[in-house]
Design an enzyme around this catalytic site. Structure first.
Site, PDB file in Angstrom:
ATOM      1  N   ASP A   1       0.792  -1.144   0.043  1.00  0.00           N
ATOM      2  CA  ASP A   1      -0.014   0.053   0.018  1.00  0.00           C
ATOM      3  C   ASP A   1       0.946   1.213   0.031  1.00  0.00           C
ATOM      4  O   ASP A   1       2.208   1.245   0.309  1.00  0.00           O
ATOM      5  CB  ASP A   1      -1.007  -0.054   1.469  1.00  0.00           C
ATOM      6  CG  ASP A   1      -1.811   1.256   1.334  1.00  0.00           C
ATOM      7  OD1 ASP A   1      -2.509   1.326   0.289  1.00  0.00           O
ATOM      8  OD2 ASP A   1      -1.993   1.769   2.333  1.00  0.00           O
TER       9      ASP A   1
ATOM     10  N   ASP B   1      -0.261   5.278   0.688  1.00  0.00           N
ATOM     11  CA  ASP B   1      -0.516   6.116   2.085  1.00  0.00           C
ATOM     12  C   ASP B   1      -0.360   5.353   3.398  1.00  0.00           C
ATOM     13  O   ASP B   1      -1.004   4.190   3.591  1.00  0.00           O
ATOM     14  CB  ASP B   1      -1.917   6.448   1.793  1.00  0.00           C
ATOM     15  CG  ASP B   1      -2.120   7.705   0.569  1.00  0.00           C
ATOM     16  OD1 ASP B   1      -0.924   8.556   0.757  1.00  0.00           O
ATOM     17  OD2 ASP B   1      -2.960   7.603  -0.036  1.00  0.00           O
TER      18      ASP B   1
END
Length: 354
Positions: free
Chosen positions: A26, A28
């Protein structure tokens, strides 16, 4: 990963970057926050890549194109090509392409990332419900997306045009705080039409399928900071996961996690990819990791409830903070079983400074 109920974080006798061939990361809260690289991220990823691990960056944000994401990561000192980026726009475009004719028109409510992904699948983005679209797709379009775009989607969906959404994350982080995400925008059209979209992004299977098709991973490790997207997505895909504590998940959320939100491994940041993971061992009525032992005390379980409704988590010993958290996870998840843990872990977490 087995679908049996996870009761503790697992140990690993070798660095995770050697045990798995591909990291599905991922962005953020894992690689960057507020546009800046998270501490230790760039150097940890460089070491993992030099050791032979493939790095793929997987994001639910459908606004930016893979080229734009790759350029940003490279500017942060993380050399990345567009082929290393997988977005929910790509996943939803594939989903649409499997259900409409080649060259079909698709009404786009969102940004450039969606348009590029649709063209990649041979579909034609259009802007109006009057353009005779074969589908409607909705993705995050940035903070300045005009309100009238939701009306265009509603007109088409109300006429029975199939509706798709890149993802349904209710919020998205920004440099000024937490902002409404695509899930909030989807809710607008849902209220107006009473319809339900087909959703592609994490934690649902279309996104995991897209990452595997594009990376060819055989032993993937999902690396994320969110339990309800990254970790649940790994659970749904039947693969292992590493939760890092550089994003939105704190100790209390982790201890309360239901089975689909329990990661395989837990570490502070991306340096956890480069090491083995300590084993959590059951001893008597407690669980030991490193110098810490955790247990559940004064537990009450009511008939019909899944998991305890009251009680407390107790922690004894000393040592590395993450070892204490891993031991607490084992005590909490074992007590909760197939439910969510309702035990009070406040004092134990405070002792760890979490």
């Amino acid at each position: 990963m087995s679908r049996s109920v996870r009761t503790r974080p697992e140990g690993s006798g070798q660095p995770l970057s050697e045990a798995y061939d591909t990291a599905l990361l991922d962005l953020d809260g894992v690689v960057y926050a507020g546009g800046d690289a998270i501490v230790h991220a760039a150097e940890s990823l460089a070491i993992a890549r030099e050791g032979g691990m493939r790095l793929a960056y997987v994001t639910n944000n459908a606004l930016r194109t893979p080229d734009a994401v790759a350029e940003h990561l490279t500017e942060l000192g993380i050399p990345t090509g567009a082929d290393d980026v997988i977005t929910s726009a790509q996943a939803v475009a594939r989903l649409i392409g499997e259900q409409v004719p080649a060259g079909a028109r698709v009404l786009v409510i969102g940004g450039e990332g969606l348009r590029v992904a649709l063209r990649e699948r041979g579909l034609e983005p259009v802007e109006s419900a009057d353009d005779d679209p074969a589908a409607v797709v909705q993705g995050y379009g940035g903070p300045d997306l005009p309100w009238g775009r939701f009306a265009e989607a509603s007109y088409a969906v109300a006429r029975g045009v199939p509706w798709f959404a890149s993802n349904t994350d209710l919020t998205i982080p920004s440099g000024r705080g937490i902002a409404p995400g695509n899930g909030a925008a989807v809710q607008v059209v849902r209220i107006a039409t009473g319809a339900e979209p087909q959703v592609a992004g994490k934690p649902l299977p279309p996104m995991h399928r897209e990452t595997i098709l594009r990376t060819g991973a055989e032993r993937p490790l999902v690396v994320g900071d969110r339990l309800d997207t990254d970790i649940e997505g790994a659970f749904n895909g039947g693969v292992d996961s590493l939760l890092v504590l550089t994003g939105v998940t704190d100790g209390a959320l982790l201890l309360a996690a239901p089975p689909q939100h329990r990661p395989t491994y837990v570490d502070a940041d991306l340096r956890g990819m480069l090491t083995g993971q300590p084993e959590v061992v059951q001893e008597g009525g407690g669980f030991r990791c490193g110098g810490w032992t955790a247990s559940a005390g004064a537990v009450e379980v009511r008939p019909g409830e899944r998991g305890p409704v009251s009680g407390r988590l107790e922690l004894d010993g000393d040592g590395a903070v993450l070892d204490g958290l891993r031991a607490l996870c084992a005590a909490a998840w074992t007590a909760a079983g197939e439910g969510s843990c309702g035990l009070d872990g406040g004092k134990a977490l405070a002792r760890l400074g979490l």
